[in-house]
Design a protein around this motif. Sequence first.
Motif, PDB file in Angstrom:
ATOM      1  N   MET A   1       0.852  -1.180   0.000  1.00 33.35           N
ATOM      2  CA  MET A   1       0.000   0.000   0.000  1.00 33.35           C
ATOM      3  C   MET A   1       0.897   1.242   0.000  1.00 33.35           C
ATOM      4  O   MET A   1       1.754   1.400   0.849  1.00 33.35           O
ATOM      5  CB  MET A   1      -0.883  -0.024   1.249  1.00 33.35           C
ATOM      6  N   THR A   2       0.675   2.125  -0.957  1.00 30.10           N
ATOM      7  CA  THR A   2       1.500   3.326  -1.024  1.00 30.10           C
ATOM      8  C   THR A   2       0.692   4.573  -0.687  1.00 30.10           C
ATOM      9  O   THR A   2       1.242   5.641  -0.539  1.00 30.10           O
ATOM     10  CB  THR A   2       2.110   3.493  -2.428  1.00 30.10           C
ATOM     11  N   LYS A   3      -0.627   4.418  -0.588  1.00 29.03           N
ATOM     12  CA  LYS A   3      -1.464   5.573  -0.283  1.00 29.03           C
ATOM     13  C   LYS A   3      -1.065   6.181   1.064  1.00 29.03           C
ATOM     14  O   LYS A   3      -0.745   5.474   2.010  1.00 29.03           O
ATOM     15  CB  LYS A   3      -2.933   5.141  -0.256  1.00 29.03           C
ATOM     16  N   GLN A   4      -1.071   7.506   1.098  1.00 32.21           N
ATOM     17  CA  GLN A   4      -0.692   8.215   2.308  1.00 32.21           C
ATOM     18  C   GLN A   4      -1.580   9.448   2.437  1.00 32.21           C
ATOM     19  O   GLN A   4      -2.104   9.946   1.443  1.00 32.21           O
ATOM     20  CB  GLN A   4       0.774   8.635   2.180  1.00 32.21           C
ATOM     21  N   ASP A   5      -1.740   9.938   3.656  1.00 38.71           N
ATOM     22  CA  ASP A   5      -2.521  11.160   3.856  1.00 38.71           C
ATOM     23  C   ASP A   5      -1.871  12.320   3.103  1.00 38.71           C
ATOM     24  O   ASP A   5      -0.758  12.204   2.610  1.00 38.71           O
ATOM     25  CB  ASP A   5      -2.638  11.472   5.350  1.00 38.71           C
ATOM     26  N   THR A   6      -2.565  13.445   3.058  1.00 39.92           N
ATOM     27  CA  THR A   6      -2.100  14.580   2.253  1.00 39.92           C
ATOM     28  C   THR A   6      -1.565  15.747   3.093  1.00 39.92           C
ATOM     29  O   THR A   6      -1.512  16.875   2.616  1.00 39.92           O
ATOM     30  CB  THR A   6      -3.259  15.104   1.371  1.00 39.92           C
ATOM     31  N   HIS A   7      -1.169  15.484   4.324  1.00 38.17           N
ATOM     32  CA  HIS A   7      -0.639  16.546   5.174  1.00 38.17           C
ATOM     33  C   HIS A   7       0.637  17.145   4.583  1.00 38.17           C
ATOM     34  O   HIS A   7       1.498  16.419   4.087  1.00 38.17           O
ATOM     35  CB  HIS A   7      -0.321  16.013   6.581  1.00 38.17           C
ATOM     36  N   THR A   8       0.745  18.461   4.687  1.00 36.83           N
ATOM     37  CA  THR A   8       1.979  19.139   4.287  1.00 36.83           C
ATOM     38  C   THR A   8       2.969  19.054   5.440  1.00 36.83           C
ATOM     39  O   THR A   8       2.586  18.736   6.578  1.00 36.83           O
ATOM     40  CB  THR A   8       1.715  20.627   3.978  1.00 36.83           C
ATOM     41  N   ASP A   9       4.216  19.365   5.176  1.00 30.74           N
ATOM     42  CA  ASP A   9       5.218  19.354   6.245  1.00 30.74           C
ATOM     43  C   ASP A   9       4.859  20.336   7.350  1.00 30.74           C
ATOM     44  O   ASP A   9       5.037  20.033   8.531  1.00 30.74           O
ATOM     45  CB  ASP A   9       6.610  19.680   5.678  1.00 30.74           C
ATOM     46  N   SER A  10       4.330  21.509   6.983  1.00 32.97           N
ATOM     47  CA  SER A  10       3.976  22.484   8.029  1.00 32.97           C
ATOM     48  C   SER A  10       2.807  21.973   8.875  1.00 32.97           C
ATOM     49  O   SER A  10       2.769  22.203  10.090  1.00 32.97           O
ATOM     50  CB  SER A  10       3.687  23.863   7.443  1.00 32.97           C
ATOM     51  N   GLN A  11       1.870  21.259   8.265  1.00 31.22           N
ATOM     52  CA  GLN A  11       0.763  20.668   9.048  1.00 31.22           C
ATOM     53  C   GLN A  11       1.300  19.593   9.994  1.00 31.22           C
ATOM     54  O   GLN A  11       0.878  19.503  11.146  1.00 31.22           O
ATOM     55  CB  GLN A  11      -0.293  20.066   8.109  1.00 31.22           C
ATOM     56  N   LEU A  12       2.230  18.779   9.520  1.00 37.27           N
ATOM     57  CA  LEU A  12       2.821  17.747  10.371  1.00 37.27           C
ATOM     58  C   LEU A  12       3.591  18.387  11.532  1.00 37.27           C
ATOM     59  O   LEU A  12       3.502  17.931  12.669  1.00 37.27           O
ATOM     60  CB  LEU A  12       3.742  16.832   9.567  1.00 37.27           C
ATOM     61  N   LYS A  13       4.323  19.450  11.268  1.00 32.65           N
ATOM     62  CA  LYS A  13       5.070  20.131  12.327  1.00 32.65           C
ATOM     63  C   LYS A  13       4.121  20.635  13.415  1.00 32.65           C
ATOM     64  O   LYS A  13       4.456  20.576  14.603  1.00 32.65           O
ATOM     65  CB  LYS A  13       5.900  21.280  11.756  1.00 32.65           C
ATOM     66  N   LYS A  14       2.936  21.105  13.034  1.00 35.15           N
ATOM     67  CA  LYS A  14       1.926  21.548  14.023  1.00 35.15           C
ATOM     68  C   LYS A  14       1.494  20.371  14.901  1.00 35.15           C
ATOM     69  O   LYS A  14       1.313  20.519  16.110  1.00 35.15           O
ATOM     70  CB  LYS A  14       0.708  22.133  13.310  1.00 35.15           C
ATOM     71  N   ILE A  15       1.310  19.206  14.270  1.00 34.40           N
ATOM     72  CA  ILE A  15       0.922  18.013  15.034  1.00 34.40           C
ATOM     73  C   ILE A  15       1.997  17.686  16.073  1.00 34.40           C
ATOM     74  O   ILE A  15       1.697  17.349  17.215  1.00 34.40           O
ATOM     75  CB  ILE A  15       0.659  16.815  14.096  1.00 34.40           C
ATOM     76  N   TYR A  16       3.261  17.817  15.688  1.00 30.37           N
ATOM     77  CA  TYR A  16       4.351  17.507  16.621  1.00 30.37           C
ATOM     78  C   TYR A  16       4.449  18.492  17.785  1.00 30.37           C
ATOM     79  O   TYR A  16       5.167  18.240  18.747  1.00 30.37           O
ATOM     80  CB  TYR A  16       5.693  17.422  15.887  1.00 30.37           C
ATOM     81  N   GLU A  17       3.703  19.601  17.721  1.00 31.19           N
ATOM     82  CA  GLU A  17       3.657  20.517  18.866  1.00 31.19           C
ATOM     83  C   GLU A  17       2.820  19.929  19.998  1.00 31.19           C
ATOM     84  O   GLU A  17       2.924  20.348  21.146  1.00 31.19           O
ATOM     85  CB  GLU A  17       3.083  21.877  18.440  1.00 31.19           C
ATOM     86  N   LEU A  18       1.970  18.952  19.676  1.00 34.36           N
ATOM     87  CA  LEU A  18       1.157  18.254  20.682  1.00 34.36           C
ATOM     88  C   LEU A  18       2.059  17.251  21.395  1.00 34.36           C
ATOM     89  O   LEU A  18       2.820  16.539  20.746  1.00 34.36           O
ATOM     90  CB  LEU A  18      -0.022  17.546  20.001  1.00 34.36           C
ATOM     91  N   LYS A  19       1.979  17.194  22.707  1.00 40.18           N
ATOM     92  CA  LYS A  19       2.975  16.420  23.458  1.00 40.18           C
ATOM     93  C   LYS A  19       2.482  15.125  24.103  1.00 40.18           C
ATOM     94  O   LYS A  19       3.289  14.306  24.523  1.00 40.18           O
ATOM     95  CB  LYS A  19       3.606  17.297  24.543  1.00 40.18           C
ATOM     96  N   ASN A  20       1.152  14.927  24.235  1.00 39.34           N
ATOM     97  CA  ASN A  20       0.639  13.736  24.927  1.00 39.34           C
ATOM     98  C   ASN A  20       0.180  12.697  23.915  1.00 39.34           C
ATOM     99  O   ASN A  20      -0.820  12.888  23.231  1.00 39.34           O
ATOM    100  CB  ASN A  20      -0.502  14.129  25.858  1.00 39.34           C
TER     101      ASN A  20
END
Length: 139
Positions: A1-20
């Motif tokens: 399976m090669t399908k992946q979500d469409t998040h941009t790098d900046s959107q992913l970086k925002k997710i990594y601001e969440l800590k729990n």
Amino acid sequence: MTKQDTHTDSQLKKIYELKNIAVVGMSNNEQKAGHFVPKYLIQHGYNVIPVNPTVPEVLGRKSYSIISDIPDRVDIVDIFRRSDDVPPVVDDAIHKKGRIKVIWMQEGIYNAKAEKKAKENGLDVVFNRCMMAEHRRLF
């Protein structure tokens, strides 16, 4: 399976601001991604909460049977389970008191029904990506 979500790098970086992060399928087996990925996240300042009904603790942290048993706030649910096992995890995440923001299905994991239900309930969904690999790539 090669399908992946469409998040941009900046959107992913925002997710990594969440800590729990609740890690479903976290393992005591050092050879498994369900062990070394959460260990990496802990080493990088994340509060990782094991979710695995078969072990009392992982990496010195109390393990919970299901997400809704966790008394603390959870921002992200990181899933290390077979794709077919994802829907009940998403259901549990939706029913946990407090606001989970992200469902993250690790590399090789994807369930369309679970993605749809999570999004319908206001959750962001990342899939077929490794939290450790993406963190290393972005930071």
